[in-house]
Design a protein around this motif. Structure first.
Motif, PDB file in Angstrom:
ATOM      1  N   UNK A  77       0.845  -1.187   0.000  1.00  0.00           N
ATOM      2  CA  UNK A  77       0.000   0.000   0.000  1.00  0.00           C
ATOM      3  C   UNK A  77       0.883   1.240   0.000  1.00  0.00           C
ATOM      4  N   UNK A  78       0.404   2.356  -0.558  1.00  0.00           N
ATOM      5  CA  UNK A  78       1.232   3.566  -0.604  1.00  0.00           C
ATOM      6  C   UNK A  78       1.646   4.067   0.777  1.00  0.00           C
ATOM      7  N   UNK A  79       0.826   3.846   1.826  1.00  0.00           N
ATOM      8  CA  UNK A  79       1.192   4.313   3.161  1.00  0.00           C
ATOM      9  C   UNK A  79       2.422   3.579   3.682  1.00  0.00           C
ATOM     10  N   UNK A  80       2.627   2.326   3.257  1.00  0.00           N
ATOM     11  CA  UNK A  80       3.784   1.557   3.710  1.00  0.00           C
ATOM     12  C   UNK A  80       5.014   1.840   2.850  1.00  0.00           C
ATOM     13  N   UNK A  81       4.798   2.245   1.596  1.00  0.00           N
ATOM     14  CA  UNK A  81       5.921   2.523   0.710  1.00  0.00           C
ATOM     15  C   UNK A  81       6.556   3.884   0.982  1.00  0.00           C
ATOM     16  N   UNK A  82       5.718   4.904   1.171  1.00  0.00           N
ATOM     17  CA  UNK A  82       6.203   6.273   1.246  1.00  0.00           C
ATOM     18  C   UNK A  82       5.837   6.899   2.590  1.00  0.00           C
ATOM     19  N   UNK A  83       6.702   7.756   3.138  1.00  0.00           N
ATOM     20  CA  UNK A  83       6.352   8.430   4.400  1.00  0.00           C
ATOM     21  C   UNK A  83       5.333   9.546   4.201  1.00  0.00           C
ATOM     22  N   UNK A  84       5.303  10.152   3.019  1.00  0.00           N
ATOM     23  CA  UNK A  84       4.366  11.236   2.723  1.00  0.00           C
ATOM     24  C   UNK A  84       3.657  10.934   1.413  1.00  0.00           C
ATOM     25  N   UNK A  90      -3.557  11.771  -3.429  1.00  0.00           N
ATOM     26  CA  UNK A  90      -3.313  10.796  -2.374  1.00  0.00           C
ATOM     27  C   UNK A  90      -3.585  11.374  -0.995  1.00  0.00           C
ATOM     28  N   UNK A  91      -3.645  12.696  -0.889  1.00  0.00           N
ATOM     29  CA  UNK A  91      -3.876  13.309   0.420  1.00  0.00           C
ATOM     30  C   UNK A  91      -5.249  12.954   0.966  1.00  0.00           C
ATOM     31  N   UNK A  92      -6.212  12.715   0.083  1.00  0.00           N
ATOM     32  CA  UNK A  92      -7.544  12.322   0.519  1.00  0.00           C
ATOM     33  C   UNK A  92      -7.479  10.864   0.939  1.00  0.00           C
ATOM     34  N   UNK A  93      -7.729  10.591   2.194  1.00  0.00           N
ATOM     35  CA  UNK A  93      -7.724   9.227   2.695  1.00  0.00           C
ATOM     36  C   UNK A  93      -6.364   8.711   3.104  1.00  0.00           C
ATOM     37  N   UNK A  94      -5.322   9.564   3.107  1.00  0.00           N
ATOM     38  CA  UNK A  94      -3.999   9.091   3.499  1.00  0.00           C
ATOM     39  C   UNK A  94      -3.992   8.693   4.972  1.00  0.00           C
ATOM     40  N   UNK A  95      -4.568   9.530   5.810  1.00  0.00           N
ATOM     41  CA  UNK A  95      -4.724   9.196   7.218  1.00  0.00           C
ATOM     42  C   UNK A  95      -6.083   8.520   7.372  1.00  0.00           C
ATOM     43  N   UNK A  96      -6.101   7.215   7.497  1.00  0.00           N
ATOM     44  CA  UNK A  96      -7.359   6.462   7.478  1.00  0.00           C
ATOM     45  C   UNK A  96      -7.986   6.320   8.862  1.00  0.00           C
ATOM     46  N   UNK A  97      -7.325   6.785   9.911  1.00  0.00           N
ATOM     47  CA  UNK A  97      -7.895   6.652  11.248  1.00  0.00           C
ATOM     48  C   UNK A  97      -9.039   7.651  11.410  1.00  0.00           C
TER      49      UNK A  97
END
Length: 135
Positions: A77-84, A90-97
């Protein structure tokens, strides 16, 4: 007009050589020599079935660790590949909590269906059908 075009076509050898040299230099600047080739990790790899009686396909080959790491990295998933985020979308939904903790007991956020006597009666009446309850 035709005579004017004919004058442009006929040039001396010095101008023709200068034109070809400039064209060669422009093409040379845009060319890039690639000596390393690799599989695009963003595309899916399609397995092709082998011939069952082929002797060279039945030989055991060692696993290529670098290639396997590359494929596994591309499947993450992109969250595991890249720190930002890499793009604006990609900013929409990047923080899924969720921003608010989902407490089931909080009645401000959760509106459950409440059955009272009249609502149970009406629900059972609708289950029977429109024709039966008008009799």
């Amino acid at each position: 007009m035709a005579g004017h075009l004919r004058e442009r076509v006929i040039q001396d050898e010095v101008h023709q050589n200068q034109f070809l040299r400039e064209q060669y230099l422009r093409e040379l600047c845009t060319q890039k020599l690639c000596t390393e080739y690799h599989v695009n990790p963003l595309r899916k790899v399609h397995a092709i079935t082998r011939k069952p009686m082929s002797w060279h396909d039945n030989l055991e080959e060692p696993d290529d660790g670098k290639f396997l790491n590359l494929v596994h990295h591309a499947a993450q998933r992109p969250q595991k590949k890249y720190p930002e985020t890499q793009t604006e979308s990609q900013e929409i939904g990047w923080e899924a909590e969720p921003l608010v903790s989902p407490e089931r007991q909080d009645h401000r956020l959760n509106h459950f269906r409440v059955y009272k006597d009249i609502t149970l009666y009406k629900a059972k009446l609708w289950l029977l059908g429109e024709k039966d309850h008008r009799k």
